[in-house]
Motif scaffolding. Structure first.
Motif, short mmCIF file in Angstrom:
data_model
loop_
_atom_site.label_atom_id
_atom_site.label_comp_id
_atom_site.label_asym_id
_atom_site.label_seq_id
_atom_site.Cartn_x
_atom_site.Cartn_y
_atom_site.Cartn_z
N SER A 1 9.31 0.85 -22.32
CA SER A 1 10.60 0.16 -22.36
C SER A 1 10.91 -0.52 -21.03
CB SER A 1 11.71 1.18 -22.68
OG SER A 1 12.97 0.66 -22.40
N ALA A 2 11.31 -1.81 -21.11
CA ALA A 2 11.74 -2.53 -19.91
C ALA A 2 13.01 -1.91 -19.34
CB ALA A 2 11.98 -4.00 -20.25
N GLU A 3 13.86 -1.40 -20.20
CA GLU A 3 15.11 -0.77 -19.74
C GLU A 3 14.81 0.47 -18.92
OE1 GLU A 3 19.09 -0.45 -19.06
OE2 GLU A 3 18.04 -2.09 -20.06
N ALA A 4 13.81 1.25 -19.34
CA ALA A 4 13.42 2.45 -18.59
C ALA A 4 12.86 2.06 -17.22
CB ALA A 4 12.39 3.25 -19.39
N ILE A 5 12.04 1.02 -17.18
CA ILE A 5 11.50 0.53 -15.90
C ILE A 5 12.64 0.16 -14.96
CG2 ILE A 5 10.22 -1.35 -14.82
CD1 ILE A 5 8.46 -1.43 -17.32
N LYS A 6 13.61 -0.56 -15.49
CA LYS A 6 14.73 -1.02 -14.68
C LYS A 6 15.56 0.14 -14.13
CE LYS A 6 17.86 -3.24 -16.98
NZ LYS A 6 18.52 -4.32 -17.76
N GLN A 7 15.86 1.11 -14.98
CA GLN A 7 16.69 2.23 -14.55
C GLN A 7 15.97 3.10 -13.50
OE1 GLN A 7 19.87 2.60 -15.19
NE2 GLN A 7 19.79 0.74 -16.46
N CYS A 8 14.65 3.24 -13.64
CA CYS A 8 13.90 4.00 -12.65
C CYS A 8 13.86 3.27 -11.31
CB CYS A 8 12.48 4.26 -13.15
SG CYS A 8 12.39 5.52 -14.46
N ALA A 9 13.79 1.95 -11.34
CA ALA A 9 13.84 1.18 -10.10
C ALA A 9 15.20 1.33 -9.42
CB ALA A 9 13.55 -0.29 -10.38
N ILE A 10 16.26 1.30 -10.21
CA ILE A 10 17.61 1.49 -9.66
C ILE A 10 17.72 2.86 -8.99
CG2 ILE A 10 20.05 1.80 -10.30
CD1 ILE A 10 19.61 -0.35 -12.46
N SER A 11 17.05 3.85 -9.57
CA SER A 11 17.09 5.21 -9.03
C SER A 11 16.22 5.38 -7.80
CB SER A 11 16.65 6.21 -10.11
OG SER A 11 17.51 6.15 -11.23
N HIS B 1 0.84 -1.20 0.00
CA HIS B 1 0.00 0.00 0.00
C HIS B 1 0.88 1.25 0.00
CE1 HIS B 1 -4.04 -1.63 0.34
NE2 HIS B 1 -3.58 -2.52 1.19
N GLY B 2 0.55 2.18 -0.88
CA GLY B 2 1.29 3.43 -0.95
C GLY B 2 2.54 3.37 -1.81
N GLU B 3 2.89 2.19 -2.32
CA GLU B 3 4.08 2.06 -3.16
C GLU B 3 3.77 2.42 -4.61
OE1 GLU B 3 7.03 1.58 -2.12
OE2 GLU B 3 6.58 1.04 -0.04
N VAL B 4 4.79 2.85 -5.31
CA VAL B 4 4.67 3.17 -6.74
C VAL B 4 5.20 1.98 -7.54
CG1 VAL B 4 5.43 4.68 -8.61
CG2 VAL B 4 4.93 5.64 -6.35
N PHE B 5 4.39 1.47 -8.46
CA PHE B 5 4.80 0.34 -9.30
C PHE B 5 5.20 0.84 -10.68
CE2 PHE B 5 2.25 -1.79 -6.09
CZ PHE B 5 3.02 -2.92 -5.81
N LEU B 6 6.33 0.36 -11.14
CA LEU B 6 6.85 0.70 -12.46
C LEU B 6 6.51 -0.45 -13.40
CD1 LEU B 6 10.38 1.81 -11.21
CD2 LEU B 6 8.31 3.22 -11.40
N THR B 7 5.62 -0.20 -14.35
CA THR B 7 5.11 -1.28 -15.19
C THR B 7 5.05 -0.87 -16.65
OG1 THR B 7 2.79 -0.61 -15.06
CG2 THR B 7 3.62 -2.02 -13.28
N ASN B 8 4.77 -1.86 -17.50
CA ASN B 8 4.49 -1.56 -18.91
C ASN B 8 3.12 -0.90 -19.02
OD1 ASN B 8 6.39 -4.12 -19.04
ND2 ASN B 8 6.53 -3.07 -21.00
N GLU B 9 2.87 -0.33 -20.17
CA GLU B 9 1.60 0.33 -20.41
C GLU B 9 0.46 -0.68 -20.51
OE1 GLU B 9 2.63 4.29 -22.96
OE2 GLU B 9 2.74 2.39 -24.03
N LYS B 10 -0.76 -0.21 -20.29
CA LYS B 10 -1.93 -1.06 -20.45
C LYS B 10 -1.98 -1.61 -21.88
CE LYS B 10 -5.18 0.57 -16.94
NZ LYS B 10 -5.35 -0.75 -16.33
N GLY B 11 -2.40 -2.84 -22.00
CA GLY B 11 -2.40 -3.50 -23.31
C GLY B 11 -1.33 -4.56 -23.41
#
Length: 314
Positions: A223-233, A187-197
């Motif tokens: 982009s999966a790479e963008a998701i990954k880099q944002c998680a690292i950050s 609860h309250g966490e931000v999830f980094l995911t692919n777009e709907k569809g």
């Protein structure tokens, strides 16, 4: 109407780029343009439209491509009979999404190229939700998809490898040091995911809805790479196939959280059109993909229709 014009049209339809098609065919770009123009004049319709810098098939072009594929496939089949014992050559068009292209297919391409250096491979990165259509339109010979087991009356589908999806976070994320997680911890966490569809985004949403959670904060990416880099950050928690983050986990840049979504069964699957003649180069590529990626056990399905075995003709 000449065969070389039909071959040029098929190549342009596959690459959607005149310069790239010219490179594939070893023509100068102006030659490709002239052949397409002559074909359009003879047919009395436009086969391609330019939308800004993007080249797209018109409705007439899509219809024409279906028949051109049939004609050229028959010609390839005839050539194969005549040159049965010779070195394989020709062009093969493969499509997949970003993840499969980056993390699964390089080893397949390497093996196939070592076996058949005379075959020209064309690869097109296509969003997962558009991949089936490329087979029906004839713009790809074989595609690879990440999805739940696929059923199709018009496509041959072969699951190759089950993919594990995990949640990943930066090492200093509050949840990264937990040995056990409960659903309420998210609860309250931000999830980094692919777009709907995207198929696995749909599965992600479905699993949380089953638990009665429908107010989730997302940041959506293509982009999966963008998701990954944002998680690292430290921006949020990434939802990704395990293979995408293996290197970052080994380097300590990401941590796999101790949580798995139940009933999530996603596979790397290989597809081709059931009515397409399986040329020797296509058969050889399918065999190379099986050799590199094939799983030891079939994924659970209600029937065996998704598992397609190809017999080489004697």
């Amino acid at each position: 109407m000449e065969l070389r014009q039909l071959n040029t049209f098929r190549t342009v339809a596959s690459t959607l780029n005149f310069s790239r098609a010219a490179e594939v065919l070893n023509y100068v770009p102006s030659n490709v343009t002239m052949q397409i123009k002559a074909l359009e004049e003879e047919l009395g319709v436009r086969l391609f439209d330019r939308l800004g810098k993007q080249l797209v098939l018109t409705t007439a072009g899509k219809r024409f491509l279906t028949h051109v594929q049939g004609v050229l496939n028959k010609l390839d089949e005839a050539r194969s009979v005549v040159h049965d014992n010779e070195i394989l050559s020709g062009t093969l068009t493969i499509s997949a999404n970003e993840v499969i292209c980056a993390y699964r297919l390089p080893a397949v391409f390497q093996l196939f190229r070592s076996q058949h250096p005379g075959v020209r491979l064309i690869f097109r990165s296509v969003p997962n939700q558009q991949l089936k259509q490329t087979l029906f339109e004839g713009t790809a010979d074989v595609v690879f998809m990440l999805d739940e087991p696929i059923r199709s009356s018009g496509l041959a589908v072969e699951p190759l490898l089950e993919e594990t999806f995990r949640f990943f976070a930066a090492p200093d994320h509050p949840l990264a040091k937990r040995a056990v997680l409960q659903l309420e911890d998210f609860h309250g966490e931000v999830f980094l995911t692919n777009e709907k569809g995207c198929p696995y985004r749909t599965m992600f949403d479905r699993s949380f809805e089953k638990e009665g959670i429908d107010s989730i904060t997302y940041l959506e990416f293509q982009s999966a790479e963008a998701i990954k880099q944002c998680a690292i950050s430290g921006i949020g928690i990434a939802f990704l196939p395990e293979i995408v983050a293996e290197a970052e986990v080994e380097r300590g840049e990401l941590v796999a959280l101790p949580w798995q979504i139940p009933d999530l069964h996603v596979y790397t699957q290989m597809l081709w059109h059931k009515d397409k003649w399986l040329a020797p180069i296509m058969l050889s590529f399918i065999e190379a993909a099986r050799e590199v990626l094939a799983i030891e056990e079939e994924p659970p399905t209600n029937s065996n229709q998704n598992k397609i075995f190809i017999k080489h003709s004697e």
